[in-house]
Design a protein around this motif. Structure first.
Motif, short mmCIF file in Angstrom:
data_model
loop_
_atom_site.label_atom_id
_atom_site.label_comp_id
_atom_site.label_asym_id
_atom_site.label_seq_id
_atom_site.Cartn_x
_atom_site.Cartn_y
_atom_site.Cartn_z
N GLU A 284 -2.22 -17.39 -5.83
CA GLU A 284 -2.36 -17.18 -7.27
C GLU A 284 -1.34 -16.16 -7.72
O GLU A 284 -0.95 -15.28 -6.95
CB GLU A 284 -3.77 -16.65 -7.58
N GLU A 285 -0.96 -16.27 -8.96
CA GLU A 285 0.02 -15.31 -9.49
C GLU A 285 -0.61 -13.91 -9.45
O GLU A 285 -1.70 -13.70 -9.91
CB GLU A 285 0.32 -15.69 -10.96
N GLY A 286 0.06 -12.96 -8.88
CA GLY A 286 -0.49 -11.60 -8.81
C GLY A 286 0.58 -10.56 -9.01
O GLY A 286 1.77 -10.84 -8.83
N VAL A 287 0.15 -9.38 -9.39
CA VAL A 287 1.09 -8.26 -9.55
C VAL A 287 0.97 -7.39 -8.31
O VAL A 287 -0.13 -7.00 -7.93
CB VAL A 287 0.74 -7.44 -10.81
N PHE A 288 2.09 -7.11 -7.65
CA PHE A 288 2.08 -6.29 -6.44
C PHE A 288 2.88 -5.02 -6.71
O PHE A 288 4.09 -4.97 -6.52
CB PHE A 288 2.69 -7.05 -5.25
N GLU A 289 2.14 -3.99 -7.17
CA GLU A 289 2.82 -2.74 -7.52
C GLU A 289 2.22 -1.57 -6.74
O GLU A 289 1.04 -1.61 -6.38
CB GLU A 289 2.70 -2.48 -9.03
N ALA A 290 3.04 -0.58 -6.52
CA ALA A 290 2.59 0.57 -5.71
C ALA A 290 3.04 1.88 -6.34
O ALA A 290 4.09 1.96 -6.95
CB ALA A 290 3.13 0.47 -4.30
N VAL A 291 2.18 2.91 -6.15
CA VAL A 291 2.53 4.29 -6.53
C VAL A 291 2.40 5.11 -5.26
O VAL A 291 1.32 5.16 -4.66
CB VAL A 291 1.60 4.83 -7.64
N ALA A 292 3.50 5.70 -4.83
CA ALA A 292 3.49 6.40 -3.55
C ALA A 292 3.18 7.88 -3.74
O ALA A 292 3.66 8.52 -4.68
CB ALA A 292 4.85 6.26 -2.86
N GLY A 293 2.36 8.43 -2.83
CA GLY A 293 2.14 9.87 -2.78
C GLY A 293 3.46 10.54 -2.39
O GLY A 293 4.34 9.90 -1.79
N ALA A 294 3.58 11.85 -2.71
CA ALA A 294 4.86 12.55 -2.51
C ALA A 294 5.30 12.52 -1.04
O ALA A 294 6.45 12.22 -0.73
CB ALA A 294 4.73 13.98 -2.99
N ARG A 295 4.37 12.80 -0.15
CA ARG A 295 4.72 12.87 1.28
C ARG A 295 5.02 11.46 1.82
O ARG A 295 5.92 11.27 2.62
CB ARG A 295 3.57 13.51 2.04
N ALA A 296 4.22 10.49 1.34
CA ALA A 296 4.44 9.11 1.79
C ALA A 296 5.84 8.66 1.40
O ALA A 296 6.55 8.04 2.19
CB ALA A 296 3.39 8.19 1.17
N ALA A 297 6.26 9.01 0.17
CA ALA A 297 7.58 8.61 -0.30
C ALA A 297 8.68 9.27 0.54
O ALA A 297 9.64 8.62 0.96
CB ALA A 297 7.75 8.97 -1.77
#
Lengths: 217, 418
Positions: free
Chosen positions: B161-174
């Protein structure tokens, strides 16, 4: 500095449990600025006499007055302070503190009198001919030089009295003569009273005022 | 020249034994300081991490596991809870906001947390402080799409199905992973070495550092988690989420906790209480470690006593000379006590350095594993006491040799044959 000992007695307990008098003096007087040699046979109590005058040993009886102060009545701490400020010691074995340079040994004497003066310490070493040895350790100095450091240390606090216990006992005759001359000179310059105990004829010969301790007791 | 000059020379003359005893003190002090700081800062860090979560709701099981998994992103999930529970809690009058979460996937050992945007908007990281974006924007979350996925019949699959795959990374993760805005990544199931999913997330935002475990997480829109191939096929996952974080109205947490824990559907825990219990358990171990470290310091102190005492015979003459030069007995006594105290303090200073290096190393490991920040530059409240204790110990162990020095007889000491 005048010294007056009256009815002084000092005894030690013998290994057998008895008591032996080492010193028994009726009256002993030394005027201010005098240079005197005390002589006597071994075990006659010369060093004990010096230690009593220096406040290192307290007499069992009698009065020890130095410039009017009865030091035998002072507390030990007060005697220590009095010794530090007014008496210079010169020992047969020099008794320099190992690991301390010539300069530090002189300043050590000043420290306990509460007046460390590096410039004066350097001047005293210069006066005894060790200007170029101030940073030498005792082990790096000859025995004659070590005794010179000892004299510089004794003079460090501008004492009124110099007590010298067999100051040439560990020196060869020539060096001994030099050290005695030096002691006489510096004490004459500063006006210090000088009391030497020795059993060495050359030292006795260098002074006009020589007293046999055996004849005093 | 002063008394410290004499102390320094005494220590120098016994350089080997001085160094060894100072090192023993340093070892004990280093461990003591590290334990004190790690416990104090660790506990504060764990408590801070738990701040904002009034209640965490998850599958019945271990309370500690639920807290560790939900807040600190370590340990495994306790299981799943039905989406309907979230719907119910969301409208409960006692709840300020509810944030559903789903976990199980990772990117380079950083956990992906499927979450609603409410978590990043409403959640308080610290009192009065919410998440802030350093760059970009929040992911797009579609609650209607989420409800559709969760409530669809069992035979309906959502992959493709059509989906949105977006992410917000924590500072350390980034910073750890090198993810930047518009970076794309794929998730691994269960961590490094797990199967890679095919779906690609795009980083749309990077959070500012918070100093909490959240820094290590990568937040993705919850609906995207269920668009991952396979995530809605399995019966145990279908219609379920991992946990629900709740912000409660004042004094309302206890009643809801009681209600949920007496039901069969889920378990509710108060993270602060669980963290307190955890540290109560740990405190037994750190008290033991602390006792061992203090014992090491005391033994080192005794070795200072022995070392100085044994040197007294060699020093008898120099002490006698000093006494002949006018040093009072009290002065000699003070020199020896100063010497033992100085040795203890020198060991203590070295131990302080060792301890703070250990805090830096252990703190880094703790931050990497649990996201709890521990700084080597912060003194623990116990550290001044350690140094005060060292001064007392140094003075005490100096008393015996000082007394021996105090008793030195001048005439006896000056006689080289004595």
């Amino acid at each position: 500095m005048s010294i007056l000992l009256e009815n002084v007695r000092k005894s030690y307990r013998t290994p057998e449990g008895g008591v032996s008098d080492v010193i028994r003096l009726g009256r002993f007087e030394l005027p201010k600025g005098a240079h005197r040699v005390i002589t006597g046979r071994s075990g006659s109590g010369k060093t004990t006499l010096l230690n009593i005058i220096g406040g290192i040993v307290t007499p069992d009886e009698g009065r020890v007055s130095i410039e009017g102060t009865d030091i035998s009545a002072l507390s030990e701490a007060a005697r220590d302070r009095f010794r530090a400020r007014t008496i210079g010691y010169v020992f047969q074995t020099f008794n320099l503190v190992q690991g301390y340079t010539a300069l530090e040994n002189v300043m050590l004497g000043m420290l306990f009198a509460g007046r460390v003066d590096r410039a004066r310490a350097e001047a005293m070493l210069d006066r005894v001919g060790l200007k170029d040895r101030v940073h030498y350790l005792p082990t790096e100095l000859s025995v004659g030089q070590q005794q010179r450091v000892s004299i510089a240390r004794a003079l460090g606090n501008k004492p009124l009295l110099i007590l010298a216990d067999e100051p040439t006992g560990n020196l060869d005759p020539a060096t001994g003569d030099t050290i005695i001359s030096l002691l006489k000179e510096v004490c004459a310059e500063g006006g210090e009273t000088l009391l030497i105990v020795t059993h060495q004829p050359p030292v006795m010969a260098a002074f006009s005022d020589v007293v046999d301790l055996g004849k005093l007791t | 020249m002063n008394l410290f000059t004499i102390v320094r020379k005494n220590l120098k003359q016994r350089a080997l034994s001085s160094t060894l005893t100072a090192l023993s003190i340093a070892l004990g002090v280093g461990v003591t300081i590290a334990i004190l700081a790690l416990k104090e800062q660790g506990q504060a860090g764990f408590n801070q991490g738990a701040f904002g979560y009034d209640l965490v709701v998850g599958a019945k099981g271990s309370k500690l596991q639920l807290v560790l998994n939900t807040i600190y992103h370590i340990d495994q999930s306790t299981g799943n809870v039905p989406w309907s529970l979230y719907e119910k809690l969301k409208t409960d009058r006692r709840v300020v906001f509810a944030a559903p979460m789903a976990v199980g996937d990772y990117y380079e050992n950083h956990r992906l947390i499927g979450a609603s945007d409410r978590l990043l908007i409403d959640f308080e990281v610290q009192p009065g402080q919410k998440f802030e974006l350093a760059q970009g924007r929040l992911f797009t979350y579609d609650e209607a799409a989420m409800r559709h996925i969760m409530t669809a019949p069992p035979d309906h699959h959502h992959e493709g199905e059509e989906g949105v795959f977006e992410a917000v990374a924590g500072a350390r993760a980034a910073s750890d992973t090198g993810l930047t805005l518009n970076s794309q990544f794929v998730a691994q199931h269960g961590g490094m070495g797990g199967d890679e999913h095919h779906e690609k997330w795009t980083v749309v935002g990077i959070l500012k550092p918070t100093g909490t475990p959240a820094d290590r997480a990568i937040y993705i829109n919850l609906d995207s988690f269920f668009h991952i191939a396979g995530h809605t096929k399995e019966a145990e996952v279908r219609g379920k989420i991992s946990t629900i974080a709740l912000k409660m109205r004042r004094n309302a947490a206890e009643s809801l906790e009681w209600e949920l824990n007496n039901g069969t559907e889920a378990m509710a825990v108060r993270p602060a209480a669980v963290v307190a219990e955890l540290f109560q358990m740990i405190s037994k171990i750190d008290v033991l470690l602390l006792a061992v470290a203090i014992l090491v310091v005391i033994v080192a102190g005794v070795s200072i006593l022995v070392s100085i005492y044994n040197s007294m015979a060699d020093r008898k003459r120099s002490i006698a000379i000093m006494r002949a030069l006018g040093a009072r007995r009290a002065t000699i006594f003070a020199i020896i006590v100063l010497e033992s105290t100085t040795l203890c303090l020198l060991g203590g200073i070295l131990g302080g350095v060792i301890g703070h290096v250990a805090i830096a190393v252990a703190g880094n490991a703790l931050h990497a594993s649990a996201g709890v920040a521990v700084s080597p530059w912060i003194l623990s409240t116990g550290e001044p006491l350690v140094f005060a204790g060292l001064i007392v110990l140094g003075a005490l162990v100096g008393l015996v040799p000082a007394w021996k020095a105090y008793q030195t007889d001048i005439a006896d000491g000056l006689n080289p044959t004595a």
